[in-house]
Design an enzyme around this catalytic site. Structure first.
Site, PDB file in Angstrom:
ATOM      1  N   ASN A   9     -19.465  -1.031  15.573  1.00 51.87           N
ATOM      2  CA  ASN A   9     -18.569   0.158  15.714  1.00 51.87           C
ATOM      3  C   ASN A   9     -17.898   0.391  14.274  1.00 51.87           C
ATOM      4  OD1 ASN A   9     -16.649   2.301  15.856  1.00 51.87           O
ATOM      5  ND2 ASN A   9     -15.245   0.931  17.401  1.00 51.87           N
ATOM      6  N   LYS A  11     -16.366   2.647  13.204  1.00 52.65           N
ATOM      7  CA  LYS A  11     -14.985   3.490  13.053  1.00 52.65           C
ATOM      8  C   LYS A  11     -14.850   4.713  12.010  1.00 52.65           C
ATOM      9  CE  LYS A  11     -12.777  -0.512  14.895  1.00 52.65           C
ATOM     10  NZ  LYS A  11     -11.517  -1.312  15.210  1.00 52.65           N
ATOM     11  N   HIS A  96     -12.698   3.977  23.993  1.00 50.29           N
ATOM     12  CA  HIS A  96     -12.161   3.033  22.881  1.00 50.29           C
ATOM     13  C   HIS A  96     -10.681   2.961  22.847  1.00 50.29           C
ATOM     14  CE1 HIS A  96     -11.584   0.603  19.253  1.00 50.29           C
ATOM     15  NE2 HIS A  96     -12.730   0.125  19.434  1.00 50.29           N
ATOM     16  N   GLU A  98      -8.647   2.779  20.466  1.00 50.19           N
ATOM     17  CA  GLU A  98      -8.150   3.692  19.388  1.00 50.19           C
ATOM     18  C   GLU A  98      -8.131   5.073  19.987  1.00 50.19           C
ATOM     19  OE1 GLU A  98     -10.477   2.211  16.455  1.00 50.19           O
ATOM     20  OE2 GLU A  98      -9.434   0.235  16.342  1.00 50.19           O
ATOM     21  N   GLU A 168     -12.536  -4.969  25.824  1.00 52.63           N
ATOM     22  CA  GLU A 168     -11.875  -5.008  24.539  1.00 52.63           C
ATOM     23  C   GLU A 168     -10.423  -5.117  24.684  1.00 52.63           C
ATOM     24  OE1 GLU A 168     -14.649  -3.686  21.239  1.00 52.63           O
ATOM     25  OE2 GLU A 168     -13.349  -1.863  21.828  1.00 52.63           O
ATOM     26  N   GLY A 174      -9.110  -5.717  15.647  1.00 49.01           N
ATOM     27  CA  GLY A 174      -8.648  -5.687  14.531  1.00 49.01           C
ATOM     28  C   GLY A 174      -7.768  -6.645  13.955  1.00 49.01           C
ATOM     29  N   SER A 214     -12.342  -8.795  17.155  1.00 46.20           N
ATOM     30  CA  SER A 214     -12.150  -9.806  16.415  1.00 46.20           C
ATOM     31  C   SER A 214     -13.527 -10.836  16.342  1.00 46.20           C
ATOM     32  CB  SER A 214     -10.833 -10.502  16.182  1.00 46.20           C
ATOM     33  OG  SER A 214      -9.904  -9.573  15.783  1.00 46.20           O
ATOM     34  N   GLY A 235     -16.306  -4.744  15.590  1.00 46.48           N
ATOM     35  CA  GLY A 235     -15.626  -3.507  14.346  1.00 46.48           C
ATOM     36  C   GLY A 235     -15.744  -3.955  13.188  1.00 46.48           C
TER      37      GLY A 235
END
Ligand code: PEP
Length: 253
Positions: A9, A11, A96, A98, A168, A174, A214, A235
């Site tokens: 991903n 992003k 996701h 985010e 996730e 992150g 992570s 990510g």
């Protein structure tokens, strides 16, 4: 048989030329190193999708990171599942954390996005995950179950069989804080049990459930060795070709 999947991903990273260059490196490296049945996917910003789909062939598949819930229309700035499919994408990330956090996306909206993605021939990578507070106060199983029930358990068995689930934990995305393999396995087994209770054991056994948060070349092997972890949504480490391909390689080691 459920599929082994490593999905990157990107992003909101990488200008156009940077994306082409990173993707070309990944395709070249994967060509030599991908031996088993695993699937590699890159989920890129919209501006990259068309070009990456041309370059990827059947070596690395392409996904978007979001789609709109309607087929088409006056939704300035949005991109439909049909448009995403039309440039050669096969996958789309839906839900996701985010998107949930910064764009106020909620389960019922995500259920609509999942349906429209399926109707247009895209495979949704449907994300669920708890916050640190929810983990610490012990409500995480309830939170995850409600994300499943309201997000994807409205699908018919035939449609559910086409999706991929990504667990996730929000506190691991992150942050450098990875769930331990025991923590991740516990949740993956729970998700599979919930799928078996809602649908049936065969569908549960055939659903790919990815871990994200992570994940990197150092911890991937231990995570992917767990019986209910079928790969990862990656990510930060997907922005480095060597790291991303090393994560894919853990399936062969
Ligand atoms: C993600 O954004 O889906 C993710 C897992 O990010 P990271 O690997 O950087 O934690």
């Amino acid at each position: 048989m459920r599929k082994k999947i490593v999905a990157g991903n990107w992003k909101m990273n990488l200008e156009y030329a940077e994306g082409i260059s990173l993707f070309s490196e990944i395709v070249n490296m994967v060509k030599d190193e991908k031996k088993g049945e695993q699937i590699a996917i890159i989920c890129a910003p919209y501006i990259h999708l068309n070009s990456l789909a041309q370059l990827g062939g059947s070596t690395v598949f392409i996904g978007a990171q979001n789609c709109h819930q309607k087929e088409s229309g006056a939704y300035t700035g949005e991109t439909s599942a049909k448009m995403i499919k039309s440039v050669g994408c096969e996958y789309v990330i839906i839900g996701h954390s985010e998107r949930r956090q910064y764009f106020a996306e909620f389960d019922e909206l995500l259920a609509e996005k999942t349906i429209i993605a399926l109707q247009n021939g895209l495979t949704p990578l449907f994300c669920i995950g708890e916050t640190l507070d929810e983990r610490n106060n012990g409500s995480y199983f309830d939170v995850l179950k409600s994300q499943l029930v309201n997000g994807v358990f409205g699908l018919s068995a035939a449609d559910f069989s086409k999706i991929v689930i990504a667990y996730e934990p929000v506190w691991a995305i992150g942050t450098g804080l990875t769930a331990t393999s025991e923590q991740a396995q516990e949740v993956h087994a729970f998700i599979r049990k919930e799928i078996a209770e809602k649908y049936d054991q065969t569908i549960a056994d055939d659903t790919s459930i990815l871990y994200g948060g992570s994940c990197n070349p150092k911890n991937a092997a231990e995570l992917f060795a767990q019986p209910d972890i079928d790969g990862g949504l990656i990510g930060g480490a997907s922005l480095k070709s060597r790291d991303f391909v090393d994560i894919i390689k853990t399936f062969n080691s």
